[in-house]
Enzyme design. Structure first.
Site, PDB file in Angstrom:
ATOM      1  N   GLU A 476       0.802  -1.237   0.000  1.00 20.92           N
ATOM      2  CA  GLU A 476       0.000   0.000   0.000  1.00 20.92           C
ATOM      3  C   GLU A 476       0.831   1.282   0.000  1.00 20.92           C
ATOM      4  OE1 GLU A 476      -2.392  -0.764   3.401  1.00 20.92           O
ATOM      5  OE2 GLU A 476      -3.872  -1.932   2.279  1.00 20.92           O
ATOM      6  N   GLN A 589       4.955  -4.113   1.955  1.00 23.20           N
ATOM      7  CA  GLN A 589       5.034  -5.571   2.069  1.00 23.20           C
ATOM      8  C   GLN A 589       5.398  -6.156   0.705  1.00 23.20           C
ATOM      9  OE1 GLN A 589       1.441  -6.574   3.943  1.00 23.20           O
ATOM     10  NE2 GLN A 589       0.097  -5.591   2.499  1.00 23.20           N
TER      11      GLN A 589
HETATM   12  C1  BGC Z   1      -2.008  -3.653   5.434  1.00 28.01           C
HETATM   13  C2  BGC Z   1      -3.107  -4.468   4.788  1.00 28.01           C
HETATM   14  C3  BGC Z   1      -3.919  -5.135   5.868  1.00 28.01           C
HETATM   15  C4  BGC Z   1      -4.449  -4.108   6.852  1.00 28.01           C
HETATM   16  C5  BGC Z   1      -5.154  -4.742   8.024  1.00 28.01           C
HETATM   17  C6  BGC Z   1      -2.649  -2.645   6.379  1.00 28.01           C
HETATM   18  O1  BGC Z   1      -1.676  -1.899   7.016  1.00 28.01           O
HETATM   19  O2  BGC Z   1      -1.252  -2.992   4.450  1.00 28.01           O
HETATM   20  O3  BGC Z   1      -2.564  -5.437   3.918  1.00 28.01           O
HETATM   21  O4  BGC Z   1      -4.969  -5.824   5.297  1.00 28.01           O
HETATM   22  O5  BGC Z   1      -3.382  -3.345   7.372  1.00 28.01           O
HETATM   23  O6  BGC Z   1      -4.267  -5.501   8.765  1.00 28.01           O
END
Ligand code: BGC
Length: 740
Positions: A476, A589
């Protein structure tokens, strides 16, 4: 007194008020119906007190809906010879708290000197029954050491419970008399009724004065007695909860249930509770010899998953922070299907089935989302709650400057979630052979999600291929990107597997295939279109280098030497800002490695190595996403990099126990907990499945003496016992024992 077993108990030996919020999360107990944070019975200033019950969502500004903190069962005010007992006053002479993961018993021993100098030993115990999920119990033994005087106890149920200031409950009724009380409340918008019935019992050698205070919205039972120095009294509080999600008359159910419990109830409820826990661990325990920290961390992770797992309810799922804190407000993400669910699929498939059923029951919400966005089929929400409608907030205060608002795009364009649900369905189907579930629930999800992907794909005339524009992949730090490899690959995977599923149905269950054709208006022409889209989806792979470009133009972004920024204690997004991180190649990630993990057939050894080498140094392992480290560990295992694997694994294993990111106070990182199990079993244990069944290629860290784990395949339970014989070779498993 028996000392807590370090392989099974999480123990805190000193009173650390500064880490209170963190330890409240760590000492959460639960039973799959509800969970309670490890706050003190008597309270503490600025605590984050909460009990969450699955499915009890209510409306709230900004994040749309949240799990409502329910009226508190723990509350116990203690007056010792007229002085109010609370750890922010007087002096704590001894403090020990321990959570026994074998059975979810939380104990706390405190020697406390009051401001007037009276010393008292207080021994607390609590558990949420796994055998009788509506019932929670606590007891406390009080022993004055250097004084004789009165003890006064107030045990209430407080209807004023709120979510960090936001109130969800309205009062419907209450009573307090004859040693018991009840409170009946309802959430303000979702109109979920909740009834709590409670009883207080006390054993004392002196006379006991009893009172009931019918304070509005806070019925309370009061007991007073006298104690001599060295004598003890024991108090038990038992609370029963029902909601209108369980029954149409929750108040009657709670009162009747309480009336049927023996008085006191502890001893009779403890035994079946403990037996149930024993059975749970028999299906899923992991034993690691030679690494006490890894051992306790793994069991802690599994405990967190077990206490959050709905056993009787297929309309709820496990939120990203389980039921252990306010973080993400109880919302459910892909964390469940990809990170937590495999543990259940391979150890307790009935729970996996419940979790997948939650997505089936929420299919209409996903259909609404697709329609609202101009697509067909079902587009699952990035954040999901009671109905399957999208509940990701669109604007939230900036993490560094709360006067600024930040637009959150994940609910709009992080679209891989729908494919993840299909992936989890497939994994469940392969592991269990549960055709019935696929026939009657899974297939509908699959077809509707395939439909979504086909309608979301964009035709690129110039290159004669389908593309997906303006998305966010798992990483993200980069938003509004085109052709995210992870998303494109999973769009193709879903379409291909939906077609396979359809032909399997027509061959083996033509009547059911016909029902779907009718119900979903599925025509051969549409399947043909799926085939066409699947064949022409662009996948950014360079055969020369073996590299997969994470999205269009990724390799052109600014390369940052992460090593040069060490030591650091913040995420790259905090250092460079949201926009700044977006312009770099740094990953929150490891997007491409996650793809390689989930679809191993996609990359050969050379390409896997090339992608691992490229993306690993560009990933924000410690302060990026907590989802990354366990997957990184598994990929390192696959490439024989044992030391790297262990480092990443321990990063995941410590996520909450050591509060690596400083936010464990908001709740357990459920995905990391599930990832820890996968890293042990699929990484170090080397369990993998193919068309011939399951295989083991162990790759234990060199200092592990032995690894033992359980899993279930096609209804058969297996126990794998892997002694370590030094550097791994696949022949070294000759004396690994497999028992049924
Ligand atoms: C992560 C997501 C995850 C979400 C809830 C975010 O910081 O990037 O992949 O689904 O947190 O844990």
């Amino acid at each position: 007194m028996q000392l807590p077993d370090p392989a099974w108990c999480i123990t805190q030996n000193s009173w650390e008020p500064a880490h209170q919020r963190h330890s409240e999360t760590i000492f959460t107990i639960g039973n799959g119906y509800l969970s309670t944070r490890g706050v003190f019975e008597e309270g503490y200033p600025r605590e984050s007190r909460a009990t969450f019950l699955h499915g009890v969502f209510d409306d709230v500004p900004i994040v749309f809906t949240e799990l409502a903190n329910i009226p508190d069962w723990l509350e116990l005010t203690i007056l010792l010879d007229g002085e109010h007992y609370c750890l922010n006053m007087g002096e704590v002479l001894f403090f020990e708290r321990s959570l026994d993961l074998r059975n979810g018993l939380l104990t706390r021993r405190v020697r406390w000197r009051s401001p007037q100098g009276n010393i008292t030993l207080l021994e607390f115990e609590r558990f949420a029954s796994l055998a009788d999920s509506h019932t929670t119990l606590l007891r406390v033994k009080i022993t004055p050491e250097n004084y004789s005087g009165t003890v006064e106890i107030h045990a209430g149920i407080n209807g004023e419970a709120d979510n960090e200031g936001y109130k969800h409950w309205e009062w419907l009724g209450q009573a307090a008399h004859n040693g018991s009380l009840w409170l009946h409340t309802r959430t303000r918008a979702s109109q979920i009724e909740l009834a709590a019935a409670a009883r207080l019992s006390l054993k004392s050698q002196s006379d006991i004065q009893m009172e009931s205070w019918n304070v509005h919205n806070h019925p309370t039972l009061v007991r007073r007695t006298a104690l001599r120095a060295g004598e003890s009294i024991e108090i038990e509080k038992v609370v029963v909860y029902y909601t209108s999600r369980d029954t149409s008359h929750p108040l009657d159910a709670a009162r009747q249930h309480l009336a049927e419990l023996p008085n006191p109830a502890w001893d009779s409820l403890w035994r079946p509770h403990q037996e149930n826990w024993e059975k749970e661990w028999q299906t899923c325990d992991v034993e690691i010899e030679g690494d006490p920290e890894a051992q306790i961390a793994v069991r802690f992770s599994l405990f967190q998953l077990l206490i959050a797992a709905p056993r009787q309810d297929e309309h709820v799922s496990i939120g990203a922070k389980t039921l252990s804190g306010y973080g993400y407000r109880g919302h459910v993400f892909w964390d469940t299907e990809i990170f937590m669910l495999p543990f259940f699929t391979y150890t307790q498939p009935a729970i996996a089935r419940n979790l997948l059923s939650y997505r089936y029951h929420n299919l209409d919400g996903a259909r609404r989302k697709a329609r609202a966005n101009g697509f067909e089929g079902a587009q699952y929400p990035w954040e999901s709650a009671a109905t399957g409608d999208e509940v990701t907030p669109t604007w939230v205060p900036h993490f560094a400057d709360r006067t600024k608002m930040v637009r959150i795009w994940t609910g709009d364009i992080e679209i891989h979630i729908s494919a993840m649900i299909c992936y989890a369905l497939c994994q469940y189907w392969k592991a269990t052979g549960d055709d019935h579930f696929i026939l009657h629930r899974g297939a509908e999800i699959f077809f509707e999600v395939a439909r979504f992907w086909a309608s979301r794909a964009e035709w690129n005339k110039e290159h004669s291929r389908y593309e997906f524009h303006d998305v966010i992949g798992p990483d993200e730090y980069h938003d509004h990107v085109d052709n995210n490899a992870f998303t494109n690959a999973f769009a193709r995977w879903t379409l291909q597997n939906a077609i396979r599923l359809y032909s399997w149905l027509t061959r083996n269950h033509p009547d059911i295939a016909a029902t779907y054709c009718e119900k979903l208006h599925l025509m051969p022409a549409e399947l043909q279109q799926w085939q066409d889209v699947a064949e022409k989806i662009y996948f950014p792979y360079d055969p020369q280098t073996g590299l997969i470009e994470q999205f269009d133009g990724y390799f052109q972004r600014r390369d940052v030497d992460l090593q040069a920024l060490e030591p650091r204690s913040e995420s790259i997004q905090s250092i460079f800002g949201i926009e700044g991180a977006n312009l770099t190649q740094v990953l929150k990630q490891p997007d491409v490695l996650m793809l390689a993990y989930l679809l191993p057939e996609l990359l050969d050894e050379r390409s896997l190595q090339a992608n691992y080498d490229y993306y690993t140094p560009r990933t924000d392992h410690t302060y990026g996403s907590s989802l990354g480290p366990s997957i990184q560990a598994i990929m390192a295992c696959r490439l024989g990099k044992q030391e790297d694997a262990y480092e990443h694994f321990m990063r995941a294993a410590r996520a909450d126990l050591r509060d690596v990111r400083g936010n464990a106070g908001d709740g357990i990182h459920g995905a990391s907990a599930g990832g820890v199990w996968q890293a042990v079993v699929f990484g170090f244990g080397g369990l993998h499945m193919d068309q011939h069944g399951w295989h083991i290629v162990p790759r234990l860290p060199s200092h592990w003496k032995r690894l033992k784990f359980h899993f279930t395949w096609r209804g058969h339970p297996y126990l794998i016992d892997l002694p370590n014989h030094g550097p791994f070779s696949s022949e070294a498993q000759d004396d690994s024992r497999v028992s049924l």
